[in-house]
Design a protein around this motif. Structure first.
Motif, short mmCIF file in Angstrom:
data_model
loop_
_atom_site.label_atom_id
_atom_site.label_comp_id
_atom_site.label_asym_id
_atom_site.label_seq_id
_atom_site.Cartn_x
_atom_site.Cartn_y
_atom_site.Cartn_z
N LEU A 33 0.83 -1.20 0.00
CA LEU A 33 0.00 0.00 0.00
C LEU A 33 0.86 1.25 0.00
O LEU A 33 0.53 2.24 -0.67
CB LEU A 33 -0.94 0.00 1.21
N THR A 34 1.96 1.23 0.72
CA THR A 34 2.87 2.37 0.69
C THR A 34 3.34 2.64 -0.73
O THR A 34 3.37 3.80 -1.18
CB THR A 34 4.09 2.11 1.60
N GLU A 35 3.68 1.59 -1.46
CA GLU A 35 4.10 1.74 -2.85
C GLU A 35 2.99 2.37 -3.69
O GLU A 35 3.24 3.28 -4.49
CB GLU A 35 4.44 0.35 -3.40
N ASN A 36 1.75 1.92 -3.51
CA ASN A 36 0.62 2.45 -4.29
C ASN A 36 0.33 3.90 -3.94
O ASN A 36 0.01 4.71 -4.82
CB ASN A 36 -0.61 1.59 -4.06
N LEU A 37 0.43 4.25 -2.66
CA LEU A 37 0.17 5.62 -2.24
C LEU A 37 1.24 6.56 -2.77
O LEU A 37 0.95 7.70 -3.16
CB LEU A 37 0.09 5.71 -0.72
N LYS A 38 2.47 6.10 -2.79
CA LYS A 38 3.57 6.92 -3.31
C LYS A 38 3.44 7.14 -4.82
O LYS A 38 3.96 8.13 -5.35
CB LYS A 38 4.92 6.26 -2.99
N GLU A 39 2.74 6.23 -5.52
CA GLU A 39 2.47 6.43 -6.93
C GLU A 39 1.44 7.54 -7.12
O GLU A 39 1.47 8.27 -8.11
CB GLU A 39 1.98 5.14 -7.58
N ILE A 40 0.50 7.65 -6.16
CA ILE A 40 -0.49 8.71 -6.23
C ILE A 40 0.17 10.06 -5.97
O ILE A 40 -0.05 11.02 -6.69
CB ILE A 40 -1.63 8.46 -5.21
N THR A 41 0.97 10.12 -4.91
CA THR A 41 1.77 11.32 -4.65
C THR A 41 3.02 10.93 -3.87
O THR A 41 2.91 10.30 -2.82
CB THR A 41 1.01 12.41 -3.89
N PRO A 42 4.17 11.31 -4.36
CA PRO A 42 5.40 10.99 -3.63
C PRO A 42 5.62 11.88 -2.42
O PRO A 42 6.58 11.68 -1.67
CB PRO A 42 6.50 11.23 -4.69
N TYR A 43 4.73 12.85 -2.20
CA TYR A 43 4.97 13.85 -1.16
C TYR A 43 4.28 13.54 0.16
O TYR A 43 4.49 14.24 1.14
CB TYR A 43 4.55 15.23 -1.66
N VAL A 44 3.46 12.50 0.21
CA VAL A 44 2.86 12.10 1.47
C VAL A 44 3.92 11.38 2.31
O VAL A 44 4.69 10.56 1.80
CB VAL A 44 1.63 11.19 1.25
N GLU A 45 3.98 11.70 3.59
CA GLU A 45 4.91 11.01 4.49
C GLU A 45 4.21 9.77 5.05
O GLU A 45 3.08 9.86 5.54
CB GLU A 45 5.34 11.93 5.64
N ILE A 46 4.86 8.64 4.95
CA ILE A 46 4.25 7.39 5.40
C ILE A 46 5.18 6.68 6.38
O ILE A 46 6.36 6.50 6.13
CB ILE A 46 3.94 6.46 4.22
N GLU A 47 4.59 6.30 7.50
CA GLU A 47 5.27 5.46 8.49
C GLU A 47 4.45 4.18 8.58
O GLU A 47 3.24 4.24 8.79
CB GLU A 47 5.30 6.17 9.84
N TYR A 48 5.07 3.03 8.38
CA TYR A 48 4.27 1.81 8.46
C TYR A 48 4.87 0.81 9.44
O TYR A 48 6.08 0.79 9.67
CB TYR A 48 4.04 1.17 7.08
N HIS A 49 3.97 0.01 10.00
CA HIS A 49 4.35 -1.00 11.00
C HIS A 49 3.70 -2.32 10.62
O HIS A 49 2.47 -2.43 10.60
CB HIS A 49 3.89 -0.57 12.39
N THR A 50 4.51 -3.30 10.29
CA THR A 50 4.01 -4.62 9.93
C THR A 50 3.93 -5.46 11.20
O THR A 50 4.77 -6.32 11.47
CB THR A 50 4.92 -5.27 8.88
N VAL A 51 2.90 -5.19 11.99
CA VAL A 51 2.71 -5.85 13.27
C VAL A 51 1.21 -6.02 13.53
O VAL A 51 0.38 -5.33 12.94
CB VAL A 51 3.32 -5.04 14.45
#
Length: 209
Positions: free
Chosen positions: A84-102
């Motif tokens: 999902l981070t990859e897909n969101l960055k395709e929409i806009t590279p300027y959103v800051e994303i922090e993700y936790h696979t837990v």
């Protein structure tokens, strides 16, 4: 073609107004659960120009997800947080994303959500939903939680509503339909509920309770 950050911000500001867009950009929103509900919430918030998203899920993309979740066949087997981070960055590279696979638990919720202004609950199971709602309401005094309940089946999308349950809790859905009734989750109705959650977040950030 990729817009510069200035061009992207101008387009959003022209759409939402300067004051609202600044509030969106300065906000941190946590999306807990990245299935049909959460992945669609994240897409809407990214398009609106939310400054930072915290994405939390422990699951991987599998074929049963593709009918309603914002993933691609090429992403099967990958962790949802990464895909999902990859897909969101395709929409806009300027959103800051922090993700936790837990997997979220009562023990790790305080650390995972400490920076969030608003929390979106997007779990499948009722006990997990209750755990998160209770943890936010009892463990934080400064956070709002937006939760979903009731979006299964082919019933009218008009029965999906947003309700203010208490000062810091909003509930989106019809509160009735359940996949355990033998009625599956349908992409269009799930997306309506996700849009309610995302729109509630934007209204709250804009000061329109």
């Amino acid at each position: 073609m990729v817009l510069t950050k200035e061009e992207w911000l101008k387009a959003l500001t022209d759409r939402h107004g300067k004051e609202r867009q600044e509030k969106f950009l300065n906000a941190t929103v946590a999306v807990c659960g990245l299935g049909g509900l959460g992945s669609n919430i994240a897409i809407s918030l990214t398009r609106a120009g939310i400054g930072k998203l915290i994405l939390i899920d422990f699951d991987k993309v599998d074929p049963t997800n593709l009918n309603r979740q914002q993933y691609k066949m090429s992403q099967l087997g990958r962790y949802k947080t990464e895909a999902l981070t990859e897909n969101l960055k395709e929409i806009t590279p300027y959103v800051e994303i922090e993700y936790h696979t837990v997997k979220m638990t009562e023990e790790n919720i305080p650390e995972l959500l400490k920076e969030a202004d608003i929390v979106c609950e997007a779990f499948d199971k009722a006990d997990n939903k209750a755990m998160l709602v209770n943890a936010v309401l009892e463990g934080f005094t400064d956070k709002i939680i937006v939760s979903g309940s009731g979006m299964a089946g082919f019933g009218s999308a008009n029965t999906i509503q947003t309700r203010k349950i208490m000062k810091r809790l909003y509930l989106c859905g019809d509160t009735v339909s359940d996949v355990n009734d033998g009625i599956g989750l349908v992409a269009s109705r799930v997306m309506v509920c996700a849009a309610h959650e995302a729109h509630t977040v934007l209204r709250l950030l804009a000061g329109e309770e």
